[in-house]
Enzyme design. Structure first.
Site, short mmCIF file in Angstrom:
data_model
loop_
_atom_site.label_atom_id
_atom_site.label_comp_id
_atom_site.label_asym_id
_atom_site.label_seq_id
_atom_site.Cartn_x
_atom_site.Cartn_y
_atom_site.Cartn_z
N HIS A 100 60.06 44.60 83.52
CA HIS A 100 60.51 45.99 83.54
C HIS A 100 61.69 45.99 84.53
O HIS A 100 61.67 45.24 85.51
CB HIS A 100 59.48 46.95 84.15
N ASP A 103 60.52 46.14 88.08
CA ASP A 103 59.81 44.99 88.68
C ASP A 103 60.81 44.09 89.38
O ASP A 103 60.53 43.55 90.44
CB ASP A 103 59.16 44.06 87.64
C1 XLS Z 1 50.43 48.70 80.02
C2 XLS Z 1 51.31 47.87 79.22
C3 XLS Z 1 52.56 47.42 79.93
C4 XLS Z 1 53.59 46.99 78.93
C5 XLS Z 1 54.97 46.94 79.45
O1 XLS Z 1 49.25 48.86 79.75
O2 XLS Z 1 50.58 46.79 78.72
O3 XLS Z 1 52.28 46.41 80.85
O4 XLS Z 1 53.29 45.75 78.37
O5 XLS Z 1 55.42 48.19 79.86
#
Ligand code: XLS
Ligand code: NI
Ligand code: NI
Length: 439
Positions: A100, A103
């Protein structure tokens, strides 16, 4: 400088190895059904859980020991962390990673500064990708953590929030393109509702579709040709997430004329939260031409939330690989470990144990699935189960040659249906065990 001095590049040593820092099943160059394991799996490691996860939970702060991280939200710390991340990716022989925007780089005092922070960290990511050969599976934007997104992003009741989200995705798309990202993911975040008294659901869904169309248009304008993916999840953080499951997502995409631009990123723990199995979600997405990628984790069936655990269950990985192979592979997607170590597994080495276990479980699942496919035993059973559709009245129905009047005439003449055959569930479950035993 190394963050993991005691960890070598993890090598394949075979099923008899007792070395916990070796692969017993993942042998990247081994060819299965004409393709290397590496190309079947396209393993990917997530930046968020692995490098930003602290182990914090609602009852206490983080526990994770991460000596390379000074805990600050500085760009410098983010850049140092990026170098460590690539050491881990490389030592695990993972060809891909995913992030993201928030991150990898900290949010600044305003959007301009936030964009600049992302660029500054992207410089290091680009450098590291070039140096190691590790590639970006997908980028995405975090549009759920900052309080401005309390009512959602593209589905917020506040138009300014939609605008901010648009600006954020524009930037995330640019950085994904710059880093050669092969896909771009939208997980719904807070796109959903907590209650319907205060919600105009139709208006919110119209806005969500408009947002996706803007993303498609912008990607085209900058020449980003990665695959767009939507990640279904039924609940958490909201009580109802609009992208609730594969079927709901496909319906949404078709209703808003987005189906030619998007596929699905199916996550195991989201499937189970939706009351489905991973196998179901993959088969559904696959049969609709919508299977794009997977987030590989597992839930704890005794807990009702997205625990994002590393997968080690051979039944799960076998079923997952059976479905992926049935639908022609994962394309530009990958097996992305959207999984986190437990709060109690706080040492850096646990990150290695977790990924090695997950990669091995998938590699063995691939081998079992390939053995099941090679024997044809399961496929023959299914084919035979539907054999009444291959000729006679079944073939006529499938060909669209008959209607209710002809069916009535057929049944009046015949009087009663041919005898049903057993579904043999227990026989089949035992038969699958045979392949698990033998591989
Ligand atoms: C949350 C999601 C997230 C996505 C990316 O539950 O799995 O981690 O994969 O935004
Ligand atoms: Ni996910
Ligand atoms: Ni998830």
């Amino acid at each position: 400088m190394t963050a993991f001095p005691d960890v070598p590049v993890i090598q394949y040593e075979g099923p008899q190895s007792d070395n916990p820092l070796a692969f017993r099943w993942y042998n990247p160059d081994e060819v299965i059904e004409g393709k290397t394991m590496k190309d079947h799996m396209r393993f990917s490691i997530v930046y968020w859980h692995t490098f930003r996860g602290t182990g914090a939970d609602p009852f206490g702060p983080g526990t994770a020991v991460r000596p390379w991280d000074d805990g600050s939200e500085s760009v410098e710390n983010a850049q140092k962390r990026a170098v460590v991340a690539f050491e881990l990716f490389t030592k695990l022989q993972a060809p891909y990673y995913a992030w993201h925007d928030r991150d990898v780089a900290p949010e600044g005092a305003n959007l301009r500064e936030t964009h600049a922070n992302l660029d500054a960290v992207a410089d290091v990511l680009e450098e590291q990708q070039k140096a190691t050969g590790v590639k970006l599976l997908w980028g995405t934007a975090n549009m759920f953590s900052n309080p401005r997104f309390m009512h959602g992003a593209a589905t917020s009741c506040n138009a300014d929030v939609f605008a901010y989200a648009g600006a954020q995705v524009k930037k995330a798309l640019e950085v994904t393109k710059r880093l050669g990202g092969e896909n771009y993911v939208f997980w719904g975040g807070r796109e959903g509702y907590q209650n319907l008294y205060n919600t105009d659901m139709k208006r919110e869904l119209d806005h969500l579709a408009k947002f996706f169309h803007m993303a498609v248009d912008y990607a085209k304008s900058i020449g980003f040709d990665g695959q767009f993916l939507i990640e279904p999840k039924p609940k958490e953080p909201t009580k109802h997430q609009y992208d609730s499951d594969a079927a709901a997502c496909m319906n949404f995409l078709r209703a808003y004329d987005l189906d030619s631009h998007f596929k699905l990123n199916i996550e195991t723990n989201h499937a189970t939260l939706a009351g489905h199995t991973m196998m179901h979600e993959l088969d559904y997405a696959g049969m609709q031409g919508g299977l794009g990628s997977i987030d590989a984790n597992t839930g704890d069936l005794l807990l009702g939330w997205d625990t994002d655990q590393f997968p080690t269950d051979y039944y799960l990985t076998t079923q997952t690989m059976l479905m992926i192979m049935k639908h022609g592979g994962i394309g530009t997607g990958g097996v992305n470990f959207d999984a986190k170590v437990r709060r109690e597994s706080f040492e850096p080495i646990d990150l290695f144990h977790a990924h090695i276990g997950g990669m091995d479980a998938f590699a063995k699942g691939l081998k079992i699935a390939a053995a099941i496919r090679a024997s044809g035993e399961l496929a023959d059973f299914v084919k035979n189960r539907y054999s009444t559709w291959d000729s006679g009245i079944g073939a006529k129905i499938e060909a669209g040659e008959v209607g209710f009047a002809e069916l009535e005439a057929y049944m009046l003449e015949k009087g009663e249906v041919d005898a049903n055959q057993s579904g043999r569930q227990e026989y089949l479950e035992h038969m699958i065990n045979k392949y698990i035993d033998r591989v």
